[in-house]
Design a protein around this motif. Structure first.
Motif, PDB file in Angstrom:
ATOM      1  N   TRP A 175      -1.332   3.806  -6.279  1.00 25.38           N
ATOM      2  CA  TRP A 175      -2.014   4.901  -5.594  1.00 25.38           C
ATOM      3  C   TRP A 175      -3.376   5.177  -6.209  1.00 25.38           C
ATOM      4  CZ3 TRP A 175      -3.435   9.199  -8.217  1.00 25.38           C
ATOM      5  CH2 TRP A 175      -2.854   9.413  -9.453  1.00 25.38           C
ATOM      6  N   TRP A 176      -3.522   4.889  -7.506  1.00 20.35           N
ATOM      7  CA  TRP A 176      -4.778   5.208  -8.181  1.00 20.35           C
ATOM      8  C   TRP A 176      -5.932   4.375  -7.650  1.00 20.35           C
ATOM      9  CZ3 TRP A 176      -7.020   1.378 -11.197  1.00 20.35           C
ATOM     10  CH2 TRP A 176      -6.199   0.301 -11.534  1.00 20.35           C
ATOM     11  N   LEU A 177      -5.682   3.126  -7.239  1.00 21.50           N
ATOM     12  CA  LEU A 177      -6.756   2.320  -6.664  1.00 21.50           C
ATOM     13  C   LEU A 177      -7.222   2.903  -5.334  1.00 21.50           C
ATOM     14  CD1 LEU A 177      -5.561  -1.324  -7.364  1.00 21.50           C
ATOM     15  CD2 LEU A 177      -7.423  -0.081  -8.456  1.00 21.50           C
ATOM     16  N   ARG A 178      -6.289   3.359  -4.543  1.00 21.20           N
ATOM     17  CA  ARG A 178      -6.662   3.987  -3.267  1.00 21.20           C
ATOM     18  C   ARG A 178      -7.486   5.245  -3.507  1.00 21.20           C
ATOM     19  NH1 ARG A 178      -1.060   2.475  -1.791  1.00 21.20           N
ATOM     20  NH2 ARG A 178      -1.248   0.701  -0.391  1.00 21.20           N
ATOM     21  N   ALA A 179      -7.120   6.008  -4.531  1.00 18.90           N
ATOM     22  CA  ALA A 179      -7.859   7.232  -4.853  1.00 18.90           C
ATOM     23  C   ALA A 179      -9.306   6.920  -5.245  1.00 18.90           C
ATOM     24  CB  ALA A 179      -7.157   7.991  -5.980  1.00 18.90           C
ATOM     25  N   LEU A 180      -9.535   5.714  -5.785  1.00 20.98           N
ATOM     26  CA  LEU A 180     -10.885   5.302  -6.185  1.00 20.98           C
ATOM     27  C   LEU A 180     -11.639   4.589  -5.063  1.00 20.98           C
ATOM     28  CD1 LEU A 180     -10.069   4.050  -9.790  1.00 20.98           C
ATOM     29  CD2 LEU A 180     -11.227   6.172  -9.140  1.00 20.98           C
ATOM     30  N   GLY A 181     -11.016   4.465  -3.888  1.00 24.29           N
ATOM     31  CA  GLY A 181     -11.699   3.894  -2.735  1.00 24.29           C
ATOM     32  C   GLY A 181     -11.292   2.493  -2.341  1.00 24.29           C
ATOM     33  N   ALA A 182     -10.405   1.852  -3.106  1.00 23.88           N
ATOM     34  CA  ALA A 182      -9.964   0.502  -2.754  1.00 23.88           C
ATOM     35  C   ALA A 182      -9.037   0.550  -1.546  1.00 23.88           C
ATOM     36  CB  ALA A 182      -9.241  -0.144  -3.938  1.00 23.88           C
ATOM     37  N   ARG A 183      -9.060  -0.513  -0.764  1.00 24.81           N
ATOM     38  CA  ARG A 183      -8.137  -0.658   0.349  1.00 24.81           C
ATOM     39  C   ARG A 183      -7.034  -1.605  -0.110  1.00 24.81           C
ATOM     40  NH1 ARG A 183     -12.879   0.160   1.136  1.00 24.81           N
ATOM     41  NH2 ARG A 183     -13.619  -1.967   0.955  1.00 24.81           N
ATOM     42  N   VAL A 184      -5.816  -1.083  -0.183  1.00 30.03           N
ATOM     43  CA  VAL A 184      -4.697  -1.818  -0.773  1.00 30.03           C
ATOM     44  C   VAL A 184      -3.583  -1.940   0.260  1.00 30.03           C
ATOM     45  CG1 VAL A 184      -3.020  -1.866  -2.661  1.00 30.03           C
ATOM     46  CG2 VAL A 184      -5.293  -0.879  -3.041  1.00 30.03           C
ATOM     47  N   GLY A 185      -3.197  -3.182   0.562  1.00 32.20           N
ATOM     48  CA  GLY A 185      -2.149  -3.431   1.538  1.00 32.20           C
ATOM     49  C   GLY A 185      -0.760  -3.160   0.978  1.00 32.20           C
ATOM     50  N   GLU A 186       0.227  -3.374   1.804  1.00 30.18           N
ATOM     51  CA  GLU A 186       1.629  -3.185   1.414  1.00 30.18           C
ATOM     52  C   GLU A 186       2.080  -4.305   0.483  1.00 30.18           C
ATOM     53  OE1 GLU A 186       3.605  -0.592   2.275  1.00 30.18           O
ATOM     54  OE2 GLU A 186       1.801   0.253   3.175  1.00 30.18           O
ATOM     55  N   GLY A 187       2.887  -3.957  -0.507  1.00 32.16           N
ATOM     56  CA  GLY A 187       3.501  -4.950  -1.379  1.00 32.16           C
ATOM     57  C   GLY A 187       2.560  -5.644  -2.345  1.00 32.16           C
ATOM     58  N   VAL A 188       1.411  -5.061  -2.618  1.00 32.44           N
ATOM     59  CA  VAL A 188       0.460  -5.643  -3.576  1.00 32.44           C
ATOM     60  C   VAL A 188       1.024  -5.484  -4.989  1.00 32.44           C
ATOM     61  CG1 VAL A 188      -1.838  -5.368  -4.595  1.00 32.44           C
ATOM     62  CG2 VAL A 188      -1.547  -5.298  -2.123  1.00 32.44           C
ATOM     63  N   ARG A 189       0.903  -6.548  -5.793  1.00 32.55           N
ATOM     64  CA  ARG A 189       1.378  -6.510  -7.179  1.00 32.55           C
ATOM     65  C   ARG A 189       0.206  -6.719  -8.131  1.00 32.55           C
ATOM     66  NH1 ARG A 189       5.774 -10.935  -7.074  1.00 32.55           N
ATOM     67  NH2 ARG A 189       4.246 -11.780  -5.642  1.00 32.55           N
ATOM     68  N   LEU A 190       0.147  -5.864  -9.153  1.00 30.25           N
ATOM     69  CA  LEU A 190      -0.935  -5.935 -10.142  1.00 30.25           C
ATOM     70  C   LEU A 190      -0.350  -6.145 -11.526  1.00 30.25           C
ATOM     71  CD1 LEU A 190      -3.067  -2.907  -8.927  1.00 30.25           C
ATOM     72  CD2 LEU A 190      -3.396  -5.312  -8.378  1.00 30.25           C
ATOM     73  N   GLY A 191      -0.879  -7.139 -12.245  1.00 34.60           N
ATOM     74  CA  GLY A 191      -0.455  -7.378 -13.609  1.00 34.60           C
ATOM     75  C   GLY A 191      -1.145  -6.436 -14.574  1.00 34.60           C
ATOM     76  N   GLN A 192      -0.707  -6.486 -15.794  1.00 34.46           N
ATOM     77  CA  GLN A 192      -1.266  -5.643 -16.855  1.00 34.46           C
ATOM     78  C   GLN A 192      -2.724  -6.010 -17.111  1.00 34.46           C
ATOM     79  OE1 GLN A 192       1.030  -5.873 -20.410  1.00 34.46           O
ATOM     80  NE2 GLN A 192      -0.237  -4.444 -21.507  1.00 34.46           N
ATOM     81  N   GLY A 193      -3.560  -5.010 -17.263  1.00 32.81           N
ATOM     82  CA  GLY A 193      -4.961  -5.233 -17.632  1.00 32.81           C
ATOM     83  C   GLY A 193      -5.867  -5.654 -16.494  1.00 32.81           C
ATOM     84  N   VAL A 194      -5.433  -5.525 -15.239  1.00 35.62           N
ATOM     85  CA  VAL A 194      -6.308  -5.828 -14.103  1.00 35.62           C
ATOM     86  C   VAL A 194      -7.460  -4.828 -14.099  1.00 35.62           C
ATOM     87  CG1 VAL A 194      -6.455  -5.806 -11.584  1.00 35.62           C
ATOM     88  CG2 VAL A 194      -4.512  -6.891 -12.704  1.00 35.62           C
ATOM     89  N   LYS A 195      -8.693  -5.348 -13.882  1.00 38.48           N
ATOM     90  CA  LYS A 195      -9.879  -4.484 -13.884  1.00 38.48           C
ATOM     91  C   LYS A 195     -10.649  -4.659 -12.587  1.00 38.48           C
ATOM     92  CE  LYS A 195     -10.766  -4.126 -18.789  1.00 38.48           C
ATOM     93  NZ  LYS A 195      -9.852  -4.814 -19.570  1.00 38.48           N
ATOM     94  N   LEU A 196     -11.009  -3.539 -11.986  1.00 41.44           N
ATOM     95  CA  LEU A 196     -11.864  -3.522 -10.800  1.00 41.44           C
ATOM     96  C   LEU A 196     -13.110  -2.728 -11.159  1.00 41.44           C
ATOM     97  CD1 LEU A 196      -9.206  -2.540  -8.098  1.00 41.44           C
ATOM     98  CD2 LEU A 196      -9.781  -4.818  -8.914  1.00 41.44           C
ATOM     99  N   THR A 197     -14.268  -3.393 -11.225  1.00 38.89           N
ATOM    100  CA  THR A 197     -15.475  -2.676 -11.625  1.00 38.89           C
ATOM    101  C   THR A 197     -16.029  -1.816 -10.499  1.00 38.89           C
ATOM    102  OG1 THR A 197     -16.933  -4.505 -11.015  1.00 38.89           O
ATOM    103  CG2 THR A 197     -16.108  -4.459 -13.291  1.00 38.89           C
ATOM    104  N   ASP A 198     -15.723  -2.178  -9.260  1.00 38.78           N
ATOM    105  CA  ASP A 198     -16.224  -1.456  -8.087  1.00 38.78           C
ATOM    106  C   ASP A 198     -15.083  -1.283  -7.086  1.00 38.78           C
ATOM    107  OD1 ASP A 198     -19.321  -1.592  -8.556  1.00 38.78           O
ATOM    108  OD2 ASP A 198     -18.574  -3.617  -8.930  1.00 38.78           O
TER     109      ASP A 198
END
Length: 69
Positions: free
Chosen positions: A1-24
């Motif tokens: 949910w935190w990526l969506r709060a920062l403006g990212a568009r995130v589909g269903e079932g997305v998996r993120l590993g530890q330490g993933v970084k999005l600069t924008d």
């Protein structure tokens, strides 16, 4: 949910590993079922010749990006 709060568009079932970084995060789209392994970094802006250039970063549905990509 935190990526969506920062403006990212995130589909269903997305998996993120530890330490993933999005600069924008506002430039990022992650398709349904996409998976980013540990320490993946997505960068949507770069400075070249003193000029800032921004552009979209799209990871398609079911796409996999592996460690340190």
């Amino acid at each position: 949910w935190w990526l969506r709060a920062l403006g990212a568009r995130v589909g269903e079932g997305v998996r993120l590993g530890q330490g993933v970084k999005l600069t924008d995060p506002d430039l990022v789209t992650l398709g349904d079922g996409a998976a980013l392994s540990q320490a993946v970094r997505l960068v949507g802006s770069v400075v070249r010749g003193g000029q800032l250039t921004r552009g979209p970063v799209e990871v398609g549905p079911e796409c996999r990006l592996h460690t340190h990509a």
